[in-house]
Design a protein around this motif. Structure first.
Motif, PDB file in Angstrom:
ATOM      1  N   ASP A 144       0.860  -1.284  -0.215  1.00  0.00           N
ATOM      2  CA  ASP A 144       0.044  -0.057  -0.038  1.00  0.00           C
ATOM      3  C   ASP A 144       0.851   1.350  -0.091  1.00  0.00           C
ATOM      4  OD1 ASP A 144      -2.264  -1.420   0.084  1.00  0.00           O
ATOM      5  OD2 ASP A 144      -2.513  -1.308   2.328  1.00  0.00           O
ATOM      6  N   ASP A 191       0.662  -9.182  -8.923  1.00  0.00           N
ATOM      7  CA  ASP A 191      -0.945  -9.252  -8.764  1.00  0.00           C
ATOM      8  C   ASP A 191      -1.365 -10.510  -7.812  1.00  0.00           C
ATOM      9  OD1 ASP A 191      -0.794  -7.304 -10.535  1.00  0.00           O
ATOM     10  OD2 ASP A 191      -1.545  -8.562 -12.305  1.00  0.00           O
ATOM     11  N   HIS A 192      -0.232 -11.473  -7.619  1.00  0.00           N
ATOM     12  CA  HIS A 192      -0.531 -12.274  -6.741  1.00  0.00           C
ATOM     13  C   HIS A 192      -0.646 -11.828  -5.227  1.00  0.00           C
ATOM     14  CE1 HIS A 192      -0.561 -16.095  -4.351  1.00  0.00           C
ATOM     15  NE2 HIS A 192       0.589 -15.809  -3.751  1.00  0.00           N
ATOM     16  N   GLY A 250      -1.350  -8.675  -4.682  1.00  0.00           N
ATOM     17  CA  GLY A 250      -2.388  -7.908  -4.567  1.00  0.00           C
ATOM     18  C   GLY A 250      -3.795  -8.775  -4.336  1.00  0.00           C
ATOM     19  N   ALA A 251      -3.793  -9.829  -4.890  1.00  0.00           N
ATOM     20  CA  ALA A 251      -4.913 -10.516  -4.605  1.00  0.00           C
ATOM     21  C   ALA A 251      -5.131 -11.081  -3.423  1.00  0.00           C
ATOM     22  CB  ALA A 251      -5.001 -11.967  -5.662  1.00  0.00           C
ATOM     23  N   ARG A 252      -3.893 -11.451  -2.778  1.00  0.00           N
ATOM     24  CA  ARG A 252      -3.958 -12.054  -1.412  1.00  0.00           C
ATOM     25  C   ARG A 252      -4.363 -10.898  -0.305  1.00  0.00           C
ATOM     26  NH1 ARG A 252       1.656 -14.377  -0.872  1.00  0.00           N
ATOM     27  NH2 ARG A 252       1.642 -13.151   1.129  1.00  0.00           N
ATOM     28  N   LEU A 253      -4.088  -9.428  -0.755  1.00  0.00           N
ATOM     29  CA  LEU A 253      -4.291  -8.429   0.043  1.00  0.00           C
ATOM     30  C   LEU A 253      -5.645  -7.757  -0.266  1.00  0.00           C
ATOM     31  CD1 LEU A 253      -0.885  -6.457  -0.152  1.00  0.00           C
ATOM     32  CD2 LEU A 253      -1.826  -7.802   1.840  1.00  0.00           C
ATOM     33  N   LYS A 254      -6.435  -8.583  -1.036  1.00  0.00           N
ATOM     34  CA  LYS A 254      -7.628  -8.083  -1.746  1.00  0.00           C
ATOM     35  C   LYS A 254      -7.828  -6.545  -2.064  1.00  0.00           C
ATOM     36  CE  LYS A 254     -10.068 -11.807   0.602  1.00  0.00           C
ATOM     37  NZ  LYS A 254      -8.979 -12.521   0.683  1.00  0.00           N
ATOM     38  N   SER A 255      -6.748  -6.344  -2.714  1.00  0.00           N
ATOM     39  CA  SER A 255      -6.479  -4.813  -3.081  1.00  0.00           C
ATOM     40  C   SER A 255      -6.778  -4.781  -4.724  1.00  0.00           C
ATOM     41  CB  SER A 255      -4.909  -4.446  -2.852  1.00  0.00           C
ATOM     42  OG  SER A 255      -4.460  -3.141  -3.183  1.00  0.00           O
ATOM     43  N   SER A 256      -7.511  -3.290  -4.772  1.00  0.00           N
ATOM     44  CA  SER A 256      -7.661  -3.168  -6.376  1.00  0.00           C
ATOM     45  C   SER A 256      -6.564  -2.496  -6.862  1.00  0.00           C
ATOM     46  CB  SER A 256      -9.024  -2.414  -6.382  1.00  0.00           C
ATOM     47  OG  SER A 256      -8.948  -1.334  -5.488  1.00  0.00           O
TER      48      SER A 256
END
Ligand code: AHR
Length: 498
Positions: free
Chosen positions: A234, A274-275, A277-283
């Motif tokens: 972030d 992106d992996h 980002g997906a784990r962090l549920k981030s857009s």
């Protein structure tokens, strides 16, 4: 001779090229700074000691972001040494390159250089031997308008206006055991996150680059990125990639396919970002800063005796052949083909040190073979990158298996003009190329420029600085909605269509 083919359709694009894709890098290393960009007393030097012959070539090259001051150098650097009255600046050992650093050139001189070439600053902070506090102080010195000790000090040093540096690198190659202050991914991830947080407390609009891997071959590759980003996702905007390529043991076929590695490196880093980002549920999307790339004969460098604490020793002064320039062009194509995620890239480096521009102390400056592909890509590679899916005959390489002979991309500018960048990787045979220009209202071949030579070892040198230059391609035609040409063996091609 089988023909290579692809289709260009304005409806199918990769993304807009960020101008910072055509960045470069100035490190306190060898003669990049001293007798490179900066040589007071040189016949062409301006009042600040910058070589105007070099400034002219840098402008012609078309570089945008300029990363500074390192590189391995930054991991032992005290930024305070390079500001204020020149005669009071300390002389220090630079252990990264076993050189003597006079600090005659520092932040103010760098900013002067960046302004004169119309570039954008990209400043690295030392996260090797220093940390959060020093990074924050440097930011305050550089960017705060005034009214604090550090910002007033900048003004007292002669730079009243803040520098307004937006793009910052959080250290350099911290994954590498050779790096001063080398860290584990966990240690660096925490430090990068805390440094980013502290810098953002001063200015949240900064763009921050976290260190990724020093190459795809690092044993910690991908795990490093995942760990660092888990801490700093972030707080940062980009993750860095570094890659250098060289011909090893005469395996030219593999060398010509170096971009296969570069493209897979990019795609693997995108997947890792992106992996996380997906784990962090981030857009939020992390972009890539490929802030060191080039052809570099590293094995030759490691075989040489290191310098003995000299000022500006001759280091890493690779002299590039036509073959090197063709591979270099292919690396540019790889970056453009991933312009949706690679938003910053820095050719390492700019002058004398594995560089497109060479100089002699007190003497001339000239263009290496690699100068030409970079200048052309920077000039004509602005706009939307079109999605190029190549159908091509292949050749066999020891390192990468079957590889297409054609490597290509195309960029469409705001006026609708399209430039095709293409490399024929084949050493022996010409390669016919046919491009279906579906839906593109193109009528003329404005130019077909070719970099190739009967002597693949041809180079530009002090004695023969204009031996190699691009020449016009022959027989290129645009008819019935198709572009047809024949690419010379081992060639870099720029075909401009209007
Ligand atoms: O560009 C030369 C060196 O290569 C840089 O100092 C370092 O970051 C990389 O290993």
């Amino acid at each position: 001779m089988s023909t290579a083919r692809f289709t260009l359709d304005p409806a199918f694009t990769i993304g807009e090229v960020d101008p910072r894709l055509f960045g470069s890098f100035v490190e306190h290393l060898g003669r990049c700074v001293y007798t490179g960009v900066f040589e007071p007393g040189h016949p062409s030097a301006d009042e600040q000691g910058l070589r105007t012959d070099v400034l002219d070539l840098v402008r012609e090259l078309g570089v945008t972001a300029i990363r500074y001051p390192g590189g391995n150098f930054v991991s032992g650097y005290r930024w305070e040494d390079g500001v204020g009255p020149v005669d009071r600046r300390p002389r220090r050992l630079d252990p990264a390159w076993r050189s003597l650093e006079t600090n005659r050139f520092g932040l103010s001189e760098y900013m002067d250089f960046v302004r004169k070439v119309g570039g954008e600053p990209m400043l690295a902070v030392n996260l090797g031997t220093r940390g959060v506090q020093e990074a924050r102080e440097l930011l305050e010195y550089a960017n705060h308008p005034g009214g604090t000790t550090l910002s007033d000090l900048r003004a007292a040093h002669g730079d009243k206006e803040p520098y307004g540096i937006r793009l910052w690198c959080l250290g350099n190659e911290m994954d590498g055991p050779w790096q001063t202050g080398h860290k584990t991914a966990e240690e660096y991830g925490r430090l990068a996150a805390e440094t980013a947080r502290a810098m953002r407390q001063i200015d949240d609009s900064l763009e921050l680059v976290a260190c990724g891997s020093s190459s795809q071959a690092m044993p910690t590759f991908a795990a490093w990125e995942a760990t660092v980003l888990a801490e700093a996702y972030d707080l940062v905007d980009h993750i860095s990639l570094h890659a250098y390529y060289e011909e090893i043991d005469g395996d030219r076929d593999s060398f010509l396919a170096s971009a296969v590695d570069m493209e897979s490196f990019i795609e693997n880093v995108v997947a890792t970002c992106d992996h996380v980002g997906a784990r962090l549920k981030s857009s939020k999307r992390i972009n890539l800063s490929f802030d060191e790339w080039n052809v570099w004969y590293q094995r030759r460098h490691h075989a040489q005796t290191p310098p003995d604490w000299e000022e500006a020793p001759r280091l890493l002064e690779d002299v590039y052949s036509v073959t090197d320039a063709v591979v270099f062009g292919s690396l540019l194509i790889a970056l453009l083909r991933h312009a949706d995620r690679v938003t910053v890239a820095c050719l390492a480096q700019l002058v004398n040190v594995i560089a497109p521009i060479m100089t002699e102390p007190g003497g001339p400056a000239w263009r290496q073979t690699t100068f030409f592909p970079f200048a052309q890509a920077s000039r004509y590679g602005r706009g939307q990158v079109l999605d190029v899916r190549v159908e091509s005959p292949t050749y066999t390489t020891a390192k990468y298996g079957e590889v297409p002979l054609l490597h290509a991309t195309a960029v469409r500018d705001d006026s609708g003009a399209v430039t095709v960048f293409a490399v024929n990787r084949g050493q022996r045979d010409a390669l016919p190329l046919e491009v279906d220009l579906r839906g593109l209202a193109l009528e003329d071949v404005v130019e077909h420029s070719v970099l190739a030579d009967a002597d693949p070892e041809a180079r530009n040198t002090l004695d023969d600085p204009e031996r190699v230059a691009p020449h016009p391609g022959e027989g290129t035609e645009l008819k019935d909605g198709a572009l047809r040409t024949v690419l010379e063996p081992m060639s870099w091609n720029v075909i401009r269509l209007a």
